[in-house]
Every structure is written in C-alpha cells, then in structure tokens.
Design a protein around this motif. Structure first.
Motif, PDB file in Angstrom:
ATOM      1  N   ALA A 179     -55.713  76.781  20.332  1.00  0.00           N
ATOM      2  CA  ALA A 179     -54.784  75.563  19.882  1.00  0.00           C
ATOM      3  C   ALA A 179     -55.118  75.385  18.342  1.00  0.00           C
ATOM      4  O   ALA A 179     -54.029  75.562  17.717  1.00  0.00           O
ATOM      5  CB  ALA A 179     -55.226  74.263  20.570  1.00  0.00           C
ATOM      6  N   ALA A 180     -56.505  75.508  17.935  1.00  0.00           N
ATOM      7  CA  ALA A 180     -56.648  75.640  16.571  1.00  0.00           C
ATOM      8  C   ALA A 180     -56.109  76.611  15.527  1.00  0.00           C
ATOM      9  O   ALA A 180     -55.620  76.291  14.511  1.00  0.00           O
ATOM     10  CB  ALA A 180     -57.958  75.314  16.275  1.00  0.00           C
ATOM     11  N   THR A 181     -56.314  77.928  16.222  1.00  0.00           N
ATOM     12  CA  THR A 181     -56.063  78.854  15.222  1.00  0.00           C
ATOM     13  C   THR A 181     -54.560  78.901  15.226  1.00  0.00           C
ATOM     14  O   THR A 181     -54.041  79.196  14.318  1.00  0.00           O
ATOM     15  CB  THR A 181     -56.244  80.245  16.182  1.00  0.00           C
ATOM     16  N   VAL A 271     -55.823  70.289  18.820  1.00  0.00           N
ATOM     17  CA  VAL A 271     -57.311  70.286  19.275  1.00  0.00           C
ATOM     18  C   VAL A 271     -57.424  68.800  20.249  1.00  0.00           C
ATOM     19  O   VAL A 271     -57.977  69.131  21.340  1.00  0.00           O
ATOM     20  CB  VAL A 271     -58.272  70.180  18.147  1.00  0.00           C
ATOM     21  N   ASN A 272     -56.774  67.822  19.956  1.00  0.00           N
ATOM     22  CA  ASN A 272     -56.842  66.612  20.873  1.00  0.00           C
ATOM     23  C   ASN A 272     -56.232  66.969  22.059  1.00  0.00           C
ATOM     24  O   ASN A 272     -56.561  66.417  23.146  1.00  0.00           O
ATOM     25  CB  ASN A 272     -56.163  65.447  20.063  1.00  0.00           C
ATOM     26  N   LEU A 273     -54.915  67.502  22.095  1.00  0.00           N
ATOM     27  CA  LEU A 273     -53.979  67.850  23.108  1.00  0.00           C
ATOM     28  C   LEU A 273     -55.032  68.919  23.943  1.00  0.00           C
ATOM     29  O   LEU A 273     -55.057  68.693  25.320  1.00  0.00           O
ATOM     30  CB  LEU A 273     -52.765  68.309  22.871  1.00  0.00           C
ATOM     31  N   ALA A 274     -55.542  69.760  23.416  1.00  0.00           N
ATOM     32  CA  ALA A 274     -56.332  70.625  24.388  1.00  0.00           C
ATOM     33  C   ALA A 274     -57.549  69.913  25.021  1.00  0.00           C
ATOM     34  O   ALA A 274     -57.978  70.175  26.131  1.00  0.00           O
ATOM     35  CB  ALA A 274     -56.711  71.932  23.575  1.00  0.00           C
ATOM     36  N   ASN A 275     -58.188  69.112  24.242  1.00  0.00           N
ATOM     37  CA  ASN A 275     -59.432  68.246  24.743  1.00  0.00           C
ATOM     38  C   ASN A 275     -58.717  67.155  25.999  1.00  0.00           C
ATOM     39  O   ASN A 275     -59.487  67.287  26.729  1.00  0.00           O
ATOM     40  CB  ASN A 275     -59.883  67.440  23.758  1.00  0.00           C
ATOM     41  N   PHE A 276     -57.623  66.700  25.459  1.00  0.00           N
ATOM     42  CA  PHE A 276     -56.940  65.880  26.693  1.00  0.00           C
ATOM     43  C   PHE A 276     -56.732  66.514  28.039  1.00  0.00           C
ATOM     44  O   PHE A 276     -57.051  66.191  29.104  1.00  0.00           O
ATOM     45  CB  PHE A 276     -55.563  65.459  26.200  1.00  0.00           C
TER      46      PHE A 276
END
Length: 354
Positions: A179-181, A271-276
């Motif tokens: 996601a971040a990349t 990153v927040n969506l991936a964490n969610f």
C-alpha cells in the motif's frame, strides 16, 4: 535475472532497510508480541487457580497422597484465618476463590468477573468434593479417569502462539508495504518515470514481490530462531511447508495492500486503510487467541478471511504434525484470494493521484 530487475530489487530493499518505521513494524513490533506472549504463557503458574484456604478445611488437609498431588497441580493454595480478608482478595481479583468449611459443607466464595475462570473453579472443586464423598462412603468408584494429551508432552503454549503471530506479522508487512509503495511512488511521480523508463513493467512488479517475500522469510527465520532459543519452540511435522505457505500468504496480502493503495489518494490513507483491513482480521483469525470457543457465526466469518487459512495451515505443519498435503488447500485459497484482489486493484489503478 536482468540488470534492470536487479537494480530495482536492490533499490527497493535499500529503501526498506533505510526506512526505520518499515523495519520497526515489519520485524520489531511483531517480535514484541512474541516476547510478551512467550513470557506470559511460558509461566507454568499462570494456569493454576489461586485459592485462599480460610482456617482448617479437613477435605483439603486430609487428602491422600495421589489426590494431594492433583490438588497441588490445580490450585495455588495460600492459608489464612482472616475470612473477611480472603473474600476481599477474591473481590479485588487477587485470588480466584476462597474456601472454608461449615460443618460438612465446603463453601467456596468466588467472583463472577471472569465467568470462565469461575466455572472452571466450581467444576474442579465439585470433582474433589465428589471424590471425598466416595472415599468417605467406603465404596470404590466404578469408573476411573486417565487424561492423555493428544500432543507430545514437550509442547508448550509458545508452540501455538508463534504461527499465529508470524502469520499476522507477514500479513501486516506485506499489506502495508504494498500500500505504501504504490501510493508513495504515485505521489512522488516515480510511477510515471518508471512507465517511461526502459525497464519492463514485469521487472518492476517482480522486484517488489521478491523483496516482500524475502522480508517474509527473514521474519520466519527470526521468529523461529527467537522462539527456539528463548522459549523452547519445537517444530513438528512438515514444518518446512511454512516456506511456501508464507510465500502464498505474502502474495495474498500484497494484493490487499495493492487494493488499499489503489483506493487511496495519499500514502497515509493507504496505510490506514491497510491497517483497518488487517488488524481486525488478526483478531478474527486466531493470531492473538484461539477461536474454538467463539460463536458459530463468528467462526463462519473467520473462515472467510485469508489470514485464518494461513494461521490454521501454519499450525498444522509447524505444531500439529500434519503432512505437506494439509497446506495445499489453504495455499490454493490464498492464491485465489490474491488473484481476485489483484484483478480488482488493477481495474482501480491510477498512474497519478488526480
């Protein structure tokens, strides 16, 4: 291996190593949980019921040798003459139960704060009372009980904790990294530059996948090494199947990260969506605690999640002594999940943030 592929892979790997936040969340943060859980669950006293004996309790004091051994394995007993103080300790959670004798009756004072612990305590005390009644009647019991573990006697709780935490660590690293990349490259216009560069798209994608898989294998080595050295972790069965399992799991959660990166317009949002998506999945997939006692509807939801299949398969091949075939179906599910989410992410993909 083309020079373009090597150069891109090396650049991605250097970027990961130099990013302290990435290293922390991929390696250090999950290991903190392993050390925490390993330290807690490797304490043999944690499983005992803390019991306070008030005054003389003949049922406990006069237990025969074999029953006394079973009692000491079950209860951590302290003695006191202060009945009110003992009950206060139970009420505050400093003890699980306080017992006293009133004539021929064993009175147990417990708290319902921990309903599971209370049920276990009452059931265990009732079993000792029933045994004492049989002994007092002079009639031998018609049946006896012998308990045998289905696992080897050397197994410790860390055996069951490590695979789940490792699965969560790999899922988190792969999803966050992808996601971040993707979003970071888009914001910095690097995607456009790579599109115009002579390097083929396949080399770029393959390099990102190779670096992520390499990180997952490093996580495996560190987790297993620390578990064996510090907590007595022992591998069983076709444990080497953990390698292809982690590879397929990495692909599955990279696809999740790609979807998060495709849907978001900023790196923080990706990153927040991936964490969610990943963190609730870890709780619902048995990464932190077993789900055997969970409601049936939660079991159904859990088995629809890729991390549940990764965790269960890792347990099978690393702990439960299962053969290589036990990992084939979970691997197929993870690959199918990766294929579907990668397709969806490709349809939503944008070269620019606009």
């Amino acid at each position: 291996m083309s020079p373009a592929f090597r150069a891109i892979a090396l650049a991605i790997l250097k970027g990961f190593v130099r990013d302290r936040a990435s290293v922390f969340f991929a390696l250090v943060f999950p290991l903190m949980f392993l050390v925490l859980f390993g330290g807690i669950f490797n304490d043999p006293q944690q499983s005992k019921v803390e019991l306070v004996q008030v005054g003389a309790v003949p049922l406990i004091d006069d237990l025969p040798a074999d029953a006394r051994k079973a009692w000491d394995e079950t209860f951590e007993t302290t003695r006191t003459q202060d009945r009110a103080g003992a009950i206060t300790r139970v009420r505050k959670g400093d003890a699980d139960v306080a017992v006293e004798m009133r004539g021929d009756t064993l009175v147990a004072h417990y708290t319902q704060t921990d309903a599971v612990r209370a049920a276990i305590t009452q059931g265990t005390l009732r079993a000792f009372v029933d045994a004492a009644n049989v002994a007092a009647s002079g009639r031998p019991p018609a049946f006896t009980l012998r308990t045998e573990r289905v696992e080897d006697d050397s197994l410790k709780t860390i055996q069951f904790v490590t695979p789940g935490l490792l699965g969560w660590a790999v899922a988190m690293s792969a999803a966050f990294g992808a996601a971040a990349t993707l979003q970071g490259w888009r914001e910095s216009k690097l995607l456009r530059r790579l599109q115009l560069s002579p390097a083929p798209a396949g080399a770029i994608v393959s390099a990102r996948v190779l670096v992520t898989i390499t990180i997952a294998l490093v996580q495996l080595a560190i987790f297993v090494g620390l578990g064996m050295a510090a907590f007595g972790l022992q591998l069983d069965g076709a444990w080497w199947m953990a390698v292809p399992l982690l590879v397929t799991g990495t692909l599955a959660f990279m696809s999740l990260g790609l979807l998060a990166g495709a849907l978001s317009r900023t790196t923080e949002g990706a990153v927040n969506l991936a964490n969610f998506l990943v963190l609730p999945m870890a709780f619902l997939s048995g990464s932190f605690f077993p789900l055997e006692g969970a409601p049936s509807w939660l079991q159904v939801v859990s088995k629809a999640l890729p991390l549940r299949h990764l965790n269960d398969a890792m347990l099978d091949v690393m702990v439960r002594g299962e053969g290589p075939a036990s990992a084939l179906v979970p691997m197929a599910i993870l690959l199918a999940f990766a294929a579907v989410l990668t397709f969806v992410a490709s349809r939503l993909f944008r070269w620019d943030t606009a």
